[in-house]
Design a protein around this motif. Structure first.
Motif, PDB file in Angstrom:
ATOM      1  N   VAL A 228       7.982   3.702   1.154  1.00 20.88           N
ATOM      2  CA  VAL A 228       8.013   2.893  -0.060  1.00 20.88           C
ATOM      3  C   VAL A 228       9.456   2.487  -0.380  1.00 20.88           C
ATOM      4  O   VAL A 228       9.702   1.427  -0.958  1.00 20.88           O
ATOM      5  CB  VAL A 228       7.382   3.667  -1.238  1.00 20.88           C
ATOM      6  N   ASP A 229      10.417   3.325   0.009  1.00 24.34           N
ATOM      7  CA  ASP A 229      11.813   2.990  -0.237  1.00 24.34           C
ATOM      8  C   ASP A 229      12.223   1.722   0.500  1.00 24.34           C
ATOM      9  O   ASP A 229      12.956   0.877  -0.035  1.00 24.34           O
ATOM     10  CB  ASP A 229      12.705   4.153   0.185  1.00 24.34           C
ATOM     11  N   PHE A 230      11.737   1.558   1.739  1.00 29.58           N
ATOM     12  CA  PHE A 230      12.038   0.329   2.489  1.00 29.58           C
ATOM     13  C   PHE A 230      11.377  -0.877   1.837  1.00 29.58           C
ATOM     14  O   PHE A 230      11.960  -1.961   1.779  1.00 29.58           O
ATOM     15  CB  PHE A 230      11.559   0.480   3.935  1.00 29.58           C
ATOM     16  N   LEU A 231      10.170  -0.668   1.327  1.00 25.60           N
ATOM     17  CA  LEU A 231       9.459  -1.757   0.660  1.00 25.60           C
ATOM     18  C   LEU A 231      10.211  -2.239  -0.578  1.00 25.60           C
ATOM     19  O   LEU A 231      10.282  -3.439  -0.854  1.00 25.60           O
ATOM     20  CB  LEU A 231       8.053  -1.294   0.278  1.00 25.60           C
ATOM     21  N   CYS A 232      10.800  -1.299  -1.306  1.00 25.66           N
ATOM     22  CA  CYS A 232      11.511  -1.667  -2.536  1.00 25.66           C
ATOM     23  C   CYS A 232      12.859  -2.327  -2.246  1.00 25.66           C
ATOM     24  O   CYS A 232      13.385  -3.057  -3.087  1.00 25.66           O
ATOM     25  CB  CYS A 232      11.721  -0.430  -3.403  1.00 25.66           C
ATOM     26  N   LYS A 233      13.432  -2.072  -1.060  1.00 28.43           N
ATOM     27  CA  LYS A 233      14.742  -2.623  -0.727  1.00 28.43           C
ATOM     28  C   LYS A 233      14.653  -3.923   0.060  1.00 28.43           C
ATOM     29  O   LYS A 233      15.682  -4.471   0.455  1.00 28.43           O
ATOM     30  CB  LYS A 233      15.539  -1.598   0.080  1.00 28.43           C
ATOM     31  N   LEU A 234      13.445  -4.408   0.310  1.00 27.90           N
ATOM     32  CA  LEU A 234      13.305  -5.642   1.080  1.00 27.90           C
ATOM     33  C   LEU A 234      13.941  -6.816   0.338  1.00 27.90           C
ATOM     34  O   LEU A 234      13.684  -7.020  -0.849  1.00 27.90           O
ATOM     35  CB  LEU A 234      11.818  -5.945   1.319  1.00 27.90           C
ATOM     36  N   PRO A 235      14.748  -7.612   1.023  1.00 29.35           N
ATOM     37  CA  PRO A 235      15.276  -8.828   0.375  1.00 29.35           C
ATOM     38  C   PRO A 235      14.194  -9.889   0.264  1.00 29.35           C
ATOM     39  O   PRO A 235      13.329 -10.007   1.139  1.00 29.35           O
ATOM     40  CB  PRO A 235      16.401  -9.273   1.314  1.00 29.35           C
ATOM     41  N   ASP A 236      14.233 -10.632  -0.809  1.00 27.58           N
ATOM     42  CA  ASP A 236      13.213 -11.650  -1.025  1.00 27.58           C
ATOM     43  C   ASP A 236      13.444 -12.839  -0.087  1.00 27.58           C
ATOM     44  O   ASP A 236      14.583 -13.203   0.211  1.00 27.58           O
ATOM     45  CB  ASP A 236      13.234 -12.122  -2.469  1.00 27.58           C
TER      46      ASP A 236
ATOM     47  N   SER B  80      -8.734  14.024  -7.449  1.00 33.95           N
ATOM     48  CA  SER B  80      -9.486  15.038  -6.716  1.00 33.95           C
ATOM     49  C   SER B  80      -8.526  15.847  -5.849  1.00 33.95           C
ATOM     50  O   SER B  80      -7.345  15.525  -5.726  1.00 33.95           O
ATOM     51  CB  SER B  80     -10.568  14.385  -5.847  1.00 33.95           C
ATOM     52  N   ARG B  81      -9.030  16.891  -5.239  1.00 33.22           N
ATOM     53  CA  ARG B  81      -8.173  17.726  -4.396  1.00 33.22           C
ATOM     54  C   ARG B  81      -7.733  17.018  -3.124  1.00 33.22           C
ATOM     55  O   ARG B  81      -6.790  17.459  -2.466  1.00 33.22           O
ATOM     56  CB  ARG B  81      -8.912  19.015  -4.027  1.00 33.22           C
ATOM     57  N   ASP B  82      -8.417  15.928  -2.759  1.00 35.21           N
ATOM     58  CA  ASP B  82      -8.066  15.190  -1.552  1.00 35.21           C
ATOM     59  C   ASP B  82      -7.153  14.001  -1.845  1.00 35.21           C
ATOM     60  O   ASP B  82      -7.103  13.050  -1.068  1.00 35.21           O
ATOM     61  CB  ASP B  82      -9.340  14.688  -0.858  1.00 35.21           C
ATOM     62  N   PHE B  83      -6.439  14.051  -2.955  1.00 33.96           N
ATOM     63  CA  PHE B  83      -5.630  12.883  -3.335  1.00 33.96           C
ATOM     64  C   PHE B  83      -4.490  12.627  -2.354  1.00 33.96           C
ATOM     65  O   PHE B  83      -4.029  11.503  -2.209  1.00 33.96           O
ATOM     66  CB  PHE B  83      -5.073  13.080  -4.749  1.00 33.96           C
ATOM     67  N   ARG B  84      -4.049  13.667  -1.645  1.00 32.61           N
ATOM     68  CA  ARG B  84      -2.944  13.477  -0.694  1.00 32.61           C
ATOM     69  C   ARG B  84      -3.382  12.688   0.540  1.00 32.61           C
ATOM     70  O   ARG B  84      -2.528  12.167   1.270  1.00 32.61           O
ATOM     71  CB  ARG B  84      -2.379  14.823  -0.256  1.00 32.61           C
ATOM     72  N   LEU B  85      -4.676  12.607   0.785  1.00 29.90           N
ATOM     73  CA  LEU B  85      -5.182  11.883   1.950  1.00 29.90           C
ATOM     74  C   LEU B  85      -5.321  10.388   1.681  1.00 29.90           C
ATOM     75  O   LEU B  85      -5.668   9.639   2.600  1.00 29.90           O
ATOM     76  CB  LEU B  85      -6.539  12.457   2.382  1.00 29.90           C
ATOM     77  N   HIS B  86      -5.070   9.966   0.474  1.00 32.18           N
ATOM     78  CA  HIS B  86      -5.257   8.566   0.109  1.00 32.18           C
ATOM     79  C   HIS B  86      -3.955   8.014  -0.481  1.00 32.18           C
ATOM     80  O   HIS B  86      -3.144   8.757  -1.034  1.00 32.18           O
ATOM     81  CB  HIS B  86      -6.401   8.416  -0.904  1.00 32.18           C
ATOM     82  N   ILE B  87      -3.789   6.723  -0.346  1.00 36.57           N
ATOM     83  CA  ILE B  87      -2.584   6.053  -0.831  1.00 36.57           C
ATOM     84  C   ILE B  87      -2.764   5.706  -2.305  1.00 36.57           C
ATOM     85  O   ILE B  87      -3.766   5.103  -2.689  1.00 36.57           O
ATOM     86  CB  ILE B  87      -2.304   4.776  -0.020  1.00 36.57           C
ATOM     87  N   ASN B  88      -1.786   6.080  -3.100  1.00 35.62           N
ATOM     88  CA  ASN B  88      -1.791   5.739  -4.521  1.00 35.62           C
ATOM     89  C   ASN B  88      -1.005   4.440  -4.685  1.00 35.62           C
ATOM     90  O   ASN B  88       0.227   4.440  -4.799  1.00 35.62           O
ATOM     91  CB  ASN B  88      -1.165   6.860  -5.352  1.00 35.62           C
ATOM     92  N   TYR B  89      -1.717   3.313  -4.680  1.00 37.11           N
ATOM     93  CA  TYR B  89      -1.048   2.022  -4.793  1.00 37.11           C
ATOM     94  C   TYR B  89      -0.480   1.787  -6.186  1.00 37.11           C
ATOM     95  O   TYR B  89       0.396   0.938  -6.354  1.00 37.11           O
ATOM     96  CB  TYR B  89      -2.023   0.899  -4.418  1.00 37.11           C
ATOM     97  N   PHE B  90      -0.967   2.540  -7.176  1.00 42.15           N
ATOM     98  CA  PHE B  90      -0.378   2.441  -8.511  1.00 42.15           C
ATOM     99  C   PHE B  90       1.076   2.928  -8.480  1.00 42.15           C
ATOM    100  O   PHE B  90       1.958   2.296  -9.063  1.00 42.15           O
ATOM    101  CB  PHE B  90      -1.190   3.261  -9.512  1.00 42.15           C
ATOM    102  N   ASP B  91       1.321   4.050  -7.792  1.00 43.38           N
ATOM    103  CA  ASP B  91       2.684   4.569  -7.702  1.00 43.38           C
ATOM    104  C   ASP B  91       3.572   3.647  -6.880  1.00 43.38           C
ATOM    105  O   ASP B  91       4.760   3.489  -7.180  1.00 43.38           O
ATOM    106  CB  ASP B  91       2.663   5.968  -7.081  1.00 43.38           C
ATOM    107  N   THR B  92       3.003   3.048  -5.822  1.00 41.65           N
ATOM    108  CA  THR B  92       3.787   2.115  -5.001  1.00 41.65           C
ATOM    109  C   THR B  92       4.200   0.895  -5.821  1.00 41.65           C
ATOM    110  O   THR B  92       5.359   0.456  -5.769  1.00 41.65           O
ATOM    111  CB  THR B  92       2.977   1.679  -3.770  1.00 41.65           C
TER     112      THR B  92
END
Length: 496
Positions: free
Chosen positions: A198-206, A243-255
């Motif tokens: 996600v750090d690379f995604l945030c640093k991408l130049p437009d 749920s307990r399996d939250f680590r297996l899924h991508i949280n696009y809200f946080d991204t």
């Protein structure tokens, strides 16, 4: 006397054909007379090795159409032979021939790739193809527009396989096909999220694409990424995130939250986490696990922190659409300003205006419920009443198997906290709601003070938005009369 350089009429004629072919690229149906004598002589002439591989190649059909169907009087009939002998265009023909074989080889390699495939070989072919493209003159490059887009797409896919995201983003922005760019943005977002970049995604130049004539922006890389993340966040099942399996899924809200923070767009970042909080709250209105409640309050904390970065707390309001358990819209009949006549009915979406006090009150209530649940777990070894759909004989060690104690109002929650000895948590909860409805919480606060006198406790109360306040050693309930003076150090007109 300055002598102007002589222009070879044959070279001029060939250049005009190339330019016309590039201008007529929008025409898709080009018919070539393969029985023409010029074509026959070229294919079996001394230079056929340069021309013959390109005769049936679709990108060059507009060029051959111009050469074979628009002869001018005074020129030789063997147009293609002159093309192969041209000093200006012979190098472009060599590059086009190499590009044709490169596109064919890359296509076969992509279809044949399987397990253990090394993208190094694909990137080597792509590099050769790009060298051929870059050596072409402008009219020639316009003819192979689709082939260049195909090579750039192959470069993007091979770079993703190698996890070279910098090369992949460069290939994406260099692709001349806008549709392919949008498709590759989806692949890039998924790959970066799966690999935790996600750090690379945030640093991408437009990267911005503008219309050649109007100069208006037609595409932006960061806008495309933001819209794609928003679509994925809206389609996310929030039940998985608590749920307990939250680590297996991508949280696009946080991204999406991280992307807005990197762009210093704090209001949008807060709105993203607030939306996640509202969706979880609507989903788990009757029951939520302890682990899910902690993740829920984490989302609300992020939202409040982002909103606080926008400006002064008292000036901040948040407009939330679609109130829960209500209609999505209402119908109103507007009036014309000039004649006062009523127009037809229009639908207006319902919204809710939320202040920072409201958000902090919700956070305090949820935090108090979590504190109460954790305290009950420490004091009791029997958690059968808190199991969520499990056999009472099973051991319950996971926080996602324990339901938090949900009490309807803040007053009831504060009384329950006080009854369980959590005096400080009860007082903090009451003060969080005090300014909103001081009369409704007075009796509850009196009840807490009675417990203070009963237990002879010393409680230190920290009020976040004003000075430190301390309540200590109330001898009797009559001491409550001095409480407003203690709590109102700042001299407000309404004692808390």
């Amino acid at each position: 006397i300055l002598e102007l350089p002589k222009i070879d009429p044959i070279e001029k004629r060939l250049s005009l054909c190339w330019e016309k072919a590039a201008d007529d690229l929008s025409k898709t149906n080009f018919t070539l007379d393969l029985n023409r004598q010029s074509l026959y002589n070229t294919m079996y002439g001394p230079n056929f090795r340069l021309i013959s591989p390109l005769i049936h190649w679709p990108p060059l059909c507009p060029l051959f159409y111009q050469l074979l169907n628009s002869n001018s009087p005074g020129f030789h009939t063997d147009e293609l032979s002159r093309l192969s002998q041209s000093e200006t265009w012979s190098e472009s023909l060599i590059s086009l021939r190499g590009l044709k074989y490169c596109v064919k080889a890359v296509g076969r390699l992509e279809r044949a790739k399987g397990e253990g495939f090394d993208p190094f070989y694909g990137l080597t072919l792509v590099k050769f193809g790009l060298e051929c493209i870059n050596s072409l003159l402008k009219p020639a490059r316009a003819l192979i527009w689709e082939e260049e887009a195909s090579v750039r797409s192959s470069e993007f896919r091979f770079a993703l396989m190698k996890k070279n995201f910098e090369m992949a983003s460069s290939a994406l922005c260099s692709n001349p096909d806008l549709r392919r760019r949008k498709d590759h943005v989806i692949e890039l977002v998924d790959s970066l999220s799966l690999n935790g970049r996600v750090d690379f995604l945030c640093k991408l130049p437009d990267s911005i694409l503008r219309d050649r004539i109007s100069k208006k922006m037609t595409w932006s890389l960061m806008d495309n990424i933001e819209s794609e993340l928003k679509i994925k966040a809206d389609s996310t099942d929030v039940a998985i995130l608590i749920s307990r399996d939250f680590r297996l899924h991508i949280n696009y809200f946080d991204t999406l939250y991280s992307l807005h923070i990197s762009q210093r767009n704090f209001r949008r970042a807060g709105e993203v986490q607030l939306l996640l909080f509202r969706r979880i709250k609507a989903l788990s209105e009757n029951s939520i696990s302890l682990g899910g409640a902690k993740m829920t309050i984490n989302a609300l904390d992020k939202a409040i922190n982002a909103f606080l970065l926008c400006g002064h707390e008292s000036d901040l309001i948040v407009i939330e659409p679609n109130l829960p358990n209500r209609k999505d819209s209402v119908e109103i009949v507007p009036k014309n300003k000039n004649d006062g006549n009523k127009k037809g009915k229009i639908k207006v979406p319902l919204v809710k205006v939320t202040t920072m006090k409201d958000l902090k009150g919700e956070r305090a209530l949820l935090r108090a419920q979590i504190t109460l649940t954790e305290n009950l777990l420490k004091e009791s070894n029997n958690v059968d009443m808190m199991l969520m759909g499990k056999d009472s004989r099973e051991q319950c060690d996971d926080e996602f198997d324990i339901a938090i104690v949900l009490i309807g109002s803040a007053e009831s929650t504060a009384e329950e906290l006080a009854n369980n000895g959590l005096i400080e948590a009860a007082v903090c909860l009451i003060v969080s709601f005090w300014e909103a409805n001081s009369d409704g919480y007075k009796s509850c606060f009196e009840y807490v003070v009675k417990l203070l006198t009963a237990y002879h406790c010393h409680v230190q109360l920290y009020k976040r938005s004003s000075d430190e306040v301390m309540i200590s050693s109330f001898g009797s309930i009559e001491s409550l009369s001095s409480l407003p003076a203690v709590m109102n150090k700042a001299g407000d007109s309404n004692p808390r």
